[in-house]
Design a protein around this motif. Structure first.
Motif, PDB file in Angstrom:
ATOM      1  N   VAL A 115      46.078  48.537  47.986  1.00 41.64           N
ATOM      2  CA  VAL A 115      45.629  49.290  46.826  1.00 41.64           C
ATOM      3  C   VAL A 115      46.085  48.546  45.571  1.00 41.64           C
ATOM      4  N   LEU A 116      45.332  48.701  44.485  1.00 45.26           N
ATOM      5  CA  LEU A 116      45.658  48.015  43.235  1.00 45.26           C
ATOM      6  C   LEU A 116      47.088  48.324  42.820  1.00 45.26           C
ATOM      7  N   GLY A 117      47.781  47.325  42.304  1.00 42.57           N
ATOM      8  CA  GLY A 117      49.175  47.495  41.928  1.00 42.57           C
ATOM      9  C   GLY A 117      49.391  48.532  40.847  1.00 42.57           C
ATOM     10  N   GLY A 118      50.592  49.047  40.788  1.00 45.79           N
ATOM     11  CA  GLY A 118      50.923  50.028  39.763  1.00 45.79           C
ATOM     12  C   GLY A 118      50.752  49.478  38.367  1.00 45.79           C
ATOM     13  N   ASP A 119      50.787  48.134  38.236  1.00 43.03           N
ATOM     14  CA  ASP A 119      50.572  47.491  36.940  1.00 43.03           C
ATOM     15  C   ASP A 119      49.107  47.160  36.708  1.00 43.03           C
ATOM     16  N   GLY A 120      48.240  47.618  37.637  1.00 43.09           N
ATOM     17  CA  GLY A 120      46.813  47.395  37.456  1.00 43.09           C
ATOM     18  C   GLY A 120      46.337  46.004  37.802  1.00 43.09           C
ATOM     19  N   LEU A 139      36.955  38.797  37.377  1.00 46.17           N
ATOM     20  CA  LEU A 139      37.584  39.892  36.666  1.00 46.17           C
ATOM     21  C   LEU A 139      37.388  39.676  35.170  1.00 46.17           C
ATOM     22  N   VAL A 140      37.022  40.739  34.486  1.00 45.85           N
ATOM     23  CA  VAL A 140      36.746  40.656  33.049  1.00 45.85           C
ATOM     24  C   VAL A 140      37.595  41.685  32.316  1.00 45.85           C
ATOM     25  N   ALA A 141      37.660  41.534  31.013  1.00 46.88           N
ATOM     26  CA  ALA A 141      38.439  42.473  30.202  1.00 46.88           C
ATOM     27  C   ALA A 141      37.897  43.890  30.364  1.00 46.88           C
ATOM     28  N   ASN A 142      38.810  44.814  30.522  1.00 48.99           N
ATOM     29  CA  ASN A 142      38.446  46.225  30.680  1.00 48.99           C
ATOM     30  C   ASN A 142      38.123  46.817  29.300  1.00 48.99           C
ATOM     31  N   PRO A 143      36.876  47.193  29.057  1.00 44.25           N
ATOM     32  CA  PRO A 143      36.526  47.716  27.728  1.00 44.25           C
ATOM     33  C   PRO A 143      37.191  49.055  27.432  1.00 44.25           C
ATOM     34  N   LYS A 158      48.330  49.933  33.895  1.00 40.01           N
ATOM     35  CA  LYS A 158      48.631  50.801  35.038  1.00 40.01           C
ATOM     36  C   LYS A 158      47.461  50.741  36.015  1.00 40.01           C
ATOM     37  N   TYR A 159      47.683  51.338  37.167  1.00 34.45           N
ATOM     38  CA  TYR A 159      46.622  51.332  38.174  1.00 34.45           C
ATOM     39  C   TYR A 159      45.360  52.010  37.644  1.00 34.45           C
ATOM     40  N   ASN A 160      45.510  52.991  36.755  1.00 34.75           N
ATOM     41  CA  ASN A 160      44.346  53.676  36.195  1.00 34.75           C
ATOM     42  C   ASN A 160      44.044  53.211  34.771  1.00 34.75           C
ATOM     43  N   ASN A 161      44.677  52.131  34.377  1.00 29.72           N
ATOM     44  CA  ASN A 161      44.427  51.550  33.061  1.00 29.72           C
ATOM     45  C   ASN A 161      44.653  50.034  33.129  1.00 29.72           C
ATOM     46  N   PRO A 162      43.906  49.352  34.016  1.00 25.80           N
ATOM     47  CA  PRO A 162      44.123  47.911  34.176  1.00 25.80           C
ATOM     48  C   PRO A 162      43.558  47.121  33.002  1.00 25.80           C
ATOM     49  N   LYS A 163      44.189  45.995  32.711  1.00 19.13           N
ATOM     50  CA  LYS A 163      43.668  45.136  31.657  1.00 19.13           C
ATOM     51  C   LYS A 163      42.363  44.462  32.088  1.00 19.13           C
ATOM     52  N   LEU A 164      42.306  44.113  33.355  1.00 21.56           N
ATOM     53  CA  LEU A 164      41.129  43.442  33.885  1.00 21.56           C
ATOM     54  C   LEU A 164      40.473  44.312  34.958  1.00 21.56           C
ATOM     55  N   VAL A 165      39.151  44.272  35.017  1.00 14.64           N
ATOM     56  CA  VAL A 165      38.400  45.005  36.035  1.00 14.64           C
ATOM     57  C   VAL A 165      37.342  44.079  36.624  1.00 14.64           C
ATOM     58  N   ILE A 166      36.752  44.498  37.716  1.00 11.39           N
ATOM     59  CA  ILE A 166      35.697  43.710  38.328  1.00 11.39           C
ATOM     60  C   ILE A 166      34.500  43.624  37.381  1.00 11.39           C
ATOM     61  N   ASP A 167      33.850  42.483  37.399  1.00 17.88           N
ATOM     62  CA  ASP A 167      32.643  42.270  36.607  1.00 17.88           C
ATOM     63  C   ASP A 167      31.667  43.423  36.864  1.00 17.88           C
ATOM     64  N   PRO A 168      31.308  44.192  35.828  1.00 18.41           N
ATOM     65  CA  PRO A 168      30.452  45.369  36.046  1.00 18.41           C
ATOM     66  C   PRO A 168      29.081  45.025  36.618  1.00 18.41           C
ATOM     67  N   VAL A 169      28.606  43.826  36.373  1.00 21.31           N
ATOM     68  CA  VAL A 169      27.317  43.416  36.938  1.00 21.31           C
ATOM     69  C   VAL A 169      27.430  43.308  38.457  1.00 21.31           C
ATOM     70  N   TYR A 170      28.508  42.687  38.920  1.00 22.83           N
ATOM     71  CA  TYR A 170      28.720  42.568  40.363  1.00 22.83           C
ATOM     72  C   TYR A 170      28.934  43.947  40.986  1.00 22.83           C
ATOM     73  N   LYS A 171      29.719  44.780  40.312  1.00 21.38           N
ATOM     74  CA  LYS A 171      29.984  46.108  40.870  1.00 21.38           C
ATOM     75  C   LYS A 171      28.704  46.920  40.985  1.00 21.38           C
ATOM     76  N   GLN A 172      27.847  46.834  39.985  1.00 23.31           N
ATOM     77  CA  GLN A 172      26.590  47.572  40.037  1.00 23.31           C
ATOM     78  C   GLN A 172      25.711  47.051  41.180  1.00 23.31           C
ATOM     79  N   ALA A 173      25.706  45.749  41.377  1.00 23.93           N
ATOM     80  CA  ALA A 173      24.940  45.173  42.478  1.00 23.93           C
ATOM     81  C   ALA A 173      25.505  45.647  43.825  1.00 23.93           C
ATOM     82  N   ALA A 174      26.843  45.743  43.911  1.00 22.27           N
ATOM     83  CA  ALA A 174      27.483  46.209  45.137  1.00 22.27           C
ATOM     84  C   ALA A 174      27.117  47.662  45.419  1.00 22.27           C
TER      85      ALA A 174
END
Length: 605
Positions: free
Chosen positions: A322-327, A360-364, A373-389
């Motif tokens: 699971v994603l780390g506590g530091d996001g 991974l891209v900057a979390n807007p 934090k795990y629910n406030n990460p600095k970086l997130v998966i590329d939203p284009v890839y996630k939408q395709a997934a």
């Protein structure tokens, strides 16, 4: 009285431990010494021990599925390199001292010993204590004992038998496992030669026929709902007929189960949530034989706690990250030991069309005031890839069973503390690596709690039951028997019934996803074998990581093509290979060779 009996049972021992036993008692000695069994309740106490061997650490309690079969089948990649037994399983190149094959041998014969004692005890009870009104209950107890003994021998023969029986009898004389049908009264009686493979299967089939007869019409309710039934016995009997290529008997027996058991395939809405501890899905309309597991909160990792005979901890090994506590992916941690994760080649075999290279891209939505934090990460998966997934799932362009079996990083979520959710993650050592999928195991894995945390932080147990025989298996076995006896139309229909359920269609109605022929393309496009064999693919995909595929690999003799498809394993040096002169059978354990002077080793060891 029960405690004294248990001590006496231990004294009987296994074949492998007879020379260590302080004494060897016959069943008559055991029972007469303790004035036992004097009631149906006494017999049920011994019956409980016959069931509980299934949860032995050497079987479904711990080692058998995650450490042995998952590696042999390459369902997983193992990141723990400290256990030679795991490494040998992944390489399918075992030694006679392999701890996991030895543990399975011992646990299976322990279960057989308990069944033999129970059968002898029932005979003694009938002779000394039984009233006419007891006959039905004693028969129900015996019916369960015969099924369990057959089940244990079924596993032993598939794992350790020299060969599988084939039509025409070419392999009949091959070395099977030793048959012990009574309680050995002395050491000499434990020196047993290996029976022929044909005789072992005849013995298994005989026990299952007796079981079905003795349990005919019995329906268990309440706390007994998990007990063996007539249909458990007939289902396993049909499977035995398929494994021995007795197609005529297989078709008759399996069709009886399909038409008369009252069982069917559960809908996909239930199926997708049937492997991770949803109590409402236990003992459902698809289940024929299910291993009940009681969740444990006493620590000791379940099997080492006071609840040991009721639990398992397979999920400890399969635990996803699971994603780390530091996001961050680098801070990711497992929901248990996390020794194994989904082998990348399985993602492709299920037909997943997207590559591994998301970024991974900057979390807007990142809040600097809250901090990473795990629910406030600095970086997130590329939203284009996630939408395709997400579109892959919505459009079912990959087999939907992929998402029943695996967790996709950043797309799926895990309830990491039993309350809060965080994204699933790659194993932390893969952080930033865009050349791997790194998905986690989902089926039979802890996704709603951390299995490594319990009383005094020393671990809890699994919280889900294990299906040991279910109707999807029966449908596919019936398909195989039909095809092998020349009825391709019926065979294809039963393959399609299983596929239809996976894609959310009614199982008895033609659907857009139906295979058009027995050599139609599957979604496993990169696989030269399963890519054009719907029956093979459906057995692999439907029963993924439930332990059945290893037996299919061995009886179909497709070990080399499996090794070629999976290519590598983290805990194996060099490319995977498969020695057909050796690896379809596990070795007879060294302890057995040392204690049984009449037993012979399998070829190649």
């Amino acid at each position: 009285m029960i405690k004294k009996l248990y001590i006496a049972l231990l004294a009987i021992g296994l074949i492998t431990s007879c020379k260590k036993s302080p004494s060897l008692l016959s069943a008559t000695d055991v029972y007469s010494t303790n004035n036992y069994p004097a009631s149906i309740s006494d017999l049920n106490s011994v019956l409980a021990s016959s069931y509980s061997a299934l949860r032995d650490p050497g079987l479904f309690g711990f080692n058998f599925l995650p450490k042995a079969l998952s590696n042999s089948m390459h369902s997983v990649n193992s990141v723990f390199n400290g256990d030679q037994g795991w490494n040998e399983m992944a390489a399918n190149n075992l030694t006679v001292g392999n701890s996991h094959s030895s543990d399975a041998w011992g646990a299976l014969y322990s279960g057989i010993k308990n069944c033999n004692v129970l059968i002898a005890g029932a005979d003694l009870y009938n002779a000394k204590y039984a009233k006419a009104s007891d006959t039905q209950n004693v028969n129900y107890i015996l019916g369960q004992a015969y099924f369990l003994r057959a089940y244990y021998y079924f596993q032993l023969e598939c794992l350790f038998g020299e060969k599988y029986v084939v039509a025409g009898g070419a392999n009949d004389a091959g070395m099977g496992v030793p048959i012990i049908a009574t309680v050995p009264p002395d050491l000499a009686s434990t020196q047993v030669v290996r029976s022929s493979v044909k005789d072992v299967w005849i013995f298994i089939e005989s026990d299952l026929k007796q079981s079905a007869t003795l349990l005919k019409g019995k329906v268990w309710t309440g706390n007994d709902v998990g007990r063996v039934t007539e249909w458990s016995a007939k289902g396993l009997l049909g499977k035995a007929y398929v494994f021995t290529q007795d197609w005529a008997n297989a078709k008759t027996t399996l069709l009886d189960v399909i038409q008369n058991s009252g069982k069917t395939l559960m809908p996909f809405s239930k199926y997708q949530d049937a492997f991770n501890g949803n109590n409402t899905n236990e003992f459902n309309e698809e289940s024929l034989f299910e291993l009940n597991i009681d969740p444990n909160s006493q620590g000791g990792y379940g099997i080492y706690s006071p609840a040991a005979n009721a639990t398992s901890i397979d999920g400890l090994i399969w635990a996803p990250f699971v994603l780390g506590g530091d996001g961050t992916e680098g801070g990711a941690y497992p929901m248990g030991y996390g020794n194994e994760f989904f082998h990348d080649q399985n993602v492709l075999r299920f037909g997943y069309p997207l590559g591994t290279n998301y970024s991974l891209v900057a979390n807007p939505k990142y809040s600097a005031a809250i901090g990473p934090k795990y629910n406030n990460p600095k970086l997130v998966i590329d939203p284009v890839y996630k939408q395709a997934a997400l579109q892959v799932r919505a459009n079912k362009t990959a087999d939907p069973r992929l998402f029943v079996n695996a967790l996709q990083p950043w797309v799926d979520s895990i309830r990491f503390d039993g309350v809060n959710y965080a994204p699933a993650a790659k194993p932390n050592f893969y952080a930033g690596n865009t050349g791997v999928y790194g998905w986690g195991v989902k089926k039979y894995a802890p996704i709603t709690y951390n299995e490594n945390v319990g009383l005094n932080n020393n671990g809890v147990a699994d919280a889900w039951n294990y299906y040991l025989l279910r109707m999807a298996d029966i449908y596919l076995l019936y398909a195989e028997a039909s095809i092998s006896s020349g009825d391709n139309v019926t065979g294809l229909e039963y393959v399609n019934k299983v596929k239809r359920r996976a894609y959310g269609y009614a199982i008895n109605t033609i659907s857009p996803v139906d295979y058009k022929s027995l050599s139609d393309n599957t979604v496993a496009k990169s696989d030269p074998v399963l890519g054009t064999k719907p029956l093979y693919y459906e057995r692999w995909a439907e029963l993924f990581n439930e332990g059945h595929w290893w037996y299919d690999v061995c009886r179909w003799r497709i070990g080399p093509s499996e090794a070629a498809y999976f290519k590598t394993a983290i805990n194996v040096n060099g490319p995977l290979s498969f020695n057909e002169g050796k690896s379809y059978s596990w070795p007879i354990p060294i302890n057995e060779l040392n204690s049984n002077s009449k037993i012979k080793q399998n070829p190649g060891y």
